[in-house]
Design a protein around this motif. Structure first.
Motif, PDB file in Angstrom:
ATOM      1  N   GLY A 133      36.672  46.316  46.852  1.00 29.55           N
ATOM      2  CA  GLY A 133      35.287  45.885  46.688  1.00 29.55           C
ATOM      3  C   GLY A 133      34.953  44.669  47.520  1.00 29.55           C
ATOM      4  N   ILE A 134      35.852  43.694  47.527  1.00 27.15           N
ATOM      5  CA  ILE A 134      35.587  42.491  48.313  1.00 27.15           C
ATOM      6  C   ILE A 134      35.677  42.793  49.804  1.00 27.15           C
ATOM      7  N   THR A 135      36.614  43.661  50.185  1.00 26.03           N
ATOM      8  CA  THR A 135      36.789  43.974  51.598  1.00 26.03           C
ATOM      9  C   THR A 135      35.697  44.882  52.136  1.00 26.03           C
ATOM     10  N   PHE A 136      35.398  45.967  51.397  1.00 23.56           N
ATOM     11  CA  PHE A 136      34.484  46.977  51.920  1.00 23.56           C
ATOM     12  C   PHE A 136      33.220  47.166  51.089  1.00 23.56           C
ATOM     13  N   GLY A 137      32.982  46.341  50.094  1.00 24.93           N
ATOM     14  CA  GLY A 137      31.821  46.509  49.228  1.00 24.93           C
ATOM     15  C   GLY A 137      30.503  46.422  49.959  1.00 24.93           C
ATOM     16  N   TRP A 138      30.446  45.598  50.965  1.00 33.21           N
ATOM     17  CA  TRP A 138      29.198  45.438  51.695  1.00 33.21           C
ATOM     18  C   TRP A 138      28.834  46.704  52.472  1.00 33.21           C
ATOM     19  N   LEU A 139      29.827  47.534  52.809  1.00 32.28           N
ATOM     20  CA  LEU A 139      29.529  48.776  53.530  1.00 32.28           C
ATOM     21  C   LEU A 139      28.745  49.753  52.663  1.00 32.28           C
ATOM     22  N   GLY A 140      29.086  49.820  51.375  1.00 33.48           N
ATOM     23  CA  GLY A 140      28.385  50.718  50.465  1.00 33.48           C
ATOM     24  C   GLY A 140      27.292  50.031  49.681  1.00 33.48           C
ATOM     25  N   ILE A 194      27.593  47.584  47.669  1.00 27.63           N
ATOM     26  CA  ILE A 194      28.108  47.292  46.333  1.00 27.63           C
ATOM     27  C   ILE A 194      28.508  45.813  46.336  1.00 27.63           C
ATOM     28  N   PHE A 195      27.593  44.978  45.895  1.00 27.12           N
ATOM     29  CA  PHE A 195      27.828  43.545  45.931  1.00 27.12           C
ATOM     30  C   PHE A 195      28.401  43.003  44.626  1.00 27.12           C
ATOM     31  N   GLN A 196      28.586  43.861  43.636  1.00 29.57           N
ATOM     32  CA  GLN A 196      29.096  43.425  42.338  1.00 29.57           C
ATOM     33  C   GLN A 196      30.523  42.918  42.439  1.00 29.57           C
ATOM     34  N   ALA A 197      31.286  43.384  43.405  1.00 23.20           N
ATOM     35  CA  ALA A 197      32.667  42.920  43.555  1.00 23.20           C
ATOM     36  C   ALA A 197      32.713  41.437  43.897  1.00 23.20           C
ATOM     37  N   TYR A 198      31.670  40.929  44.500  1.00 23.40           N
ATOM     38  CA  TYR A 198      31.638  39.516  44.867  1.00 23.40           C
ATOM     39  C   TYR A 198      31.416  38.602  43.668  1.00 23.40           C
ATOM     40  N   SER A 199      31.104  39.187  42.519  1.00 21.24           N
ATOM     41  CA  SER A 199      31.005  38.373  41.308  1.00 21.24           C
ATOM     42  C   SER A 199      32.369  37.808  40.928  1.00 21.24           C
ATOM     43  N   ASN A 200      33.442  38.447  41.387  1.00 26.59           N
ATOM     44  CA  ASN A 200      34.780  37.909  41.142  1.00 26.59           C
ATOM     45  C   ASN A 200      34.961  36.548  41.822  1.00 26.59           C
ATOM     46  N   ILE A 201      34.388  36.411  42.992  1.00 26.96           N
ATOM     47  CA  ILE A 201      34.491  35.141  43.717  1.00 26.96           C
ATOM     48  C   ILE A 201      33.702  34.056  42.988  1.00 26.96           C
ATOM     49  N   THR A 202      32.507  34.389  42.524  1.00 23.42           N
ATOM     50  CA  THR A 202      31.722  33.383  41.799  1.00 23.42           C
ATOM     51  C   THR A 202      32.367  33.055  40.453  1.00 23.42           C
ATOM     52  N   PHE A 203      33.043  34.037  39.843  1.00 25.75           N
ATOM     53  CA  PHE A 203      33.773  33.796  38.595  1.00 25.75           C
ATOM     54  C   PHE A 203      34.893  32.776  38.829  1.00 25.75           C
ATOM     55  N   LEU A 204      35.688  32.997  39.857  1.00 25.38           N
ATOM     56  CA  LEU A 204      36.790  32.076  40.151  1.00 25.38           C
ATOM     57  C   LEU A 204      36.263  30.696  40.545  1.00 25.38           C
ATOM     58  N   GLY A 256      27.870  40.999  37.646  1.00 25.29           N
ATOM     59  CA  GLY A 256      28.918  41.881  37.139  1.00 25.29           C
ATOM     60  C   GLY A 256      28.369  42.940  36.203  1.00 25.29           C
ATOM     61  N   PHE A 257      27.443  42.549  35.333  1.00 26.20           N
ATOM     62  CA  PHE A 257      26.858  43.482  34.371  1.00 26.20           C
ATOM     63  C   PHE A 257      26.048  44.565  35.074  1.00 26.20           C
ATOM     64  N   SER A 258      25.451  44.237  36.209  1.00 23.70           N
ATOM     65  CA  SER A 258      24.657  45.230  36.936  1.00 23.70           C
ATOM     66  C   SER A 258      25.525  46.360  37.476  1.00 23.70           C
ATOM     67  N   SER A 259      26.831  46.163  37.539  1.00 20.39           N
ATOM     68  CA  SER A 259      27.701  47.246  38.000  1.00 20.39           C
ATOM     69  C   SER A 259      27.735  48.406  37.015  1.00 20.39           C
ATOM     70  N   LEU A 260      27.355  48.175  35.764  1.00 21.32           N
ATOM     71  CA  LEU A 260      27.313  49.259  34.790  1.00 21.32           C
ATOM     72  C   LEU A 260      26.229  50.283  35.104  1.00 21.32           C
ATOM     73  N   PHE A 261      25.277  49.914  35.953  1.00 20.68           N
ATOM     74  CA  PHE A 261      24.170  50.795  36.271  1.00 20.68           C
ATOM     75  C   PHE A 261      24.369  51.543  37.586  1.00 20.68           C
ATOM     76  N   ILE A 262      25.493  51.332  38.243  1.00 22.26           N
ATOM     77  CA  ILE A 262      25.780  52.037  39.491  1.00 22.26           C
ATOM     78  C   ILE A 262      26.435  53.372  39.149  1.00 22.26           C
ATOM     79  N   THR A 263      25.853  54.442  39.621  1.00 21.10           N
ATOM     80  CA  THR A 263      26.415  55.773  39.362  1.00 21.10           C
ATOM     81  C   THR A 263      26.827  56.478  40.644  1.00 21.10           C
ATOM     82  N   GLN A 264      26.264  56.082  41.764  1.00 22.33           N
ATOM     83  CA  GLN A 264      26.628  56.678  43.042  1.00 22.33           C
ATOM     84  C   GLN A 264      26.706  55.598  44.102  1.00 22.33           C
TER      85      GLN A 264
END
Length: 145
Positions: free
Chosen positions: A46-53, A55-65, A88-96
């Protein structure tokens, strides 16, 4: 208003949050393209390739840390913790998500697994509740016991 142990509860929540996050890395997090990815795989991909799809929710891990780092520096990152939880919570609404592969560019279904993704969101919630509670104590709305 007076709560018993009002000043120890937020600290406990904030201390539990990173442990929940670490546990979520070891659990199945999502089902994508007929494969199950564990939390650590979803984190790295997610952090490496999330921006391609987009999918920015993976970057919430960085803000968490970063929030945990700020707490260790005696700061209360209430806005950053709220942003982390919402992202992070918005990732629950991603289906595709948009995927590329042998078929070219196509939409692929994604299914979050309750154990990994649920505990991951709970770690964000624990951080948010702890920072909000600390903020309330610092403002004097709740008296320290």
């Amino acid at each position: 208003m007076r709560f018993k142990n009002a000043n120890s509860t937020p600290q406990l929540l904030i201390k539990i949050a990173p442990y929940l996050w670490l546990i979520s890395l070891c659990l199945p997090a999502l089902h994508y393209d007929n494969e199950i990815y564990f939390g650590y795989e979803a984190l790295v991909l997610g952090i490496t390739f999330g921006w391609l799809g987009l999918i920015f929710q993976a970057y919430s891990n960085i803000t968490f840390l970063f929030s945990i780092y700020m707490i260790n520096r005696q700061k209360n990152p209430i806005k950053l913790a709220a942003f982390t939880f919402i992202l992070g919570f918005s990732s629950l609404f991603i289906t595709q998500i948009v995927a590329t592969g042998d078929k070219g560019v196509y939409d692929s279904d994604i299914e979050l697994k309750l154990w990994g993704a649920g505990i991951w969101i709970c770690s964000y919630l624990a951080l948010l509740l702890g920072t909000v509670w600390n903020y309330i104590i610092d403002r004097g709305i709740i008296e320290k016991s």
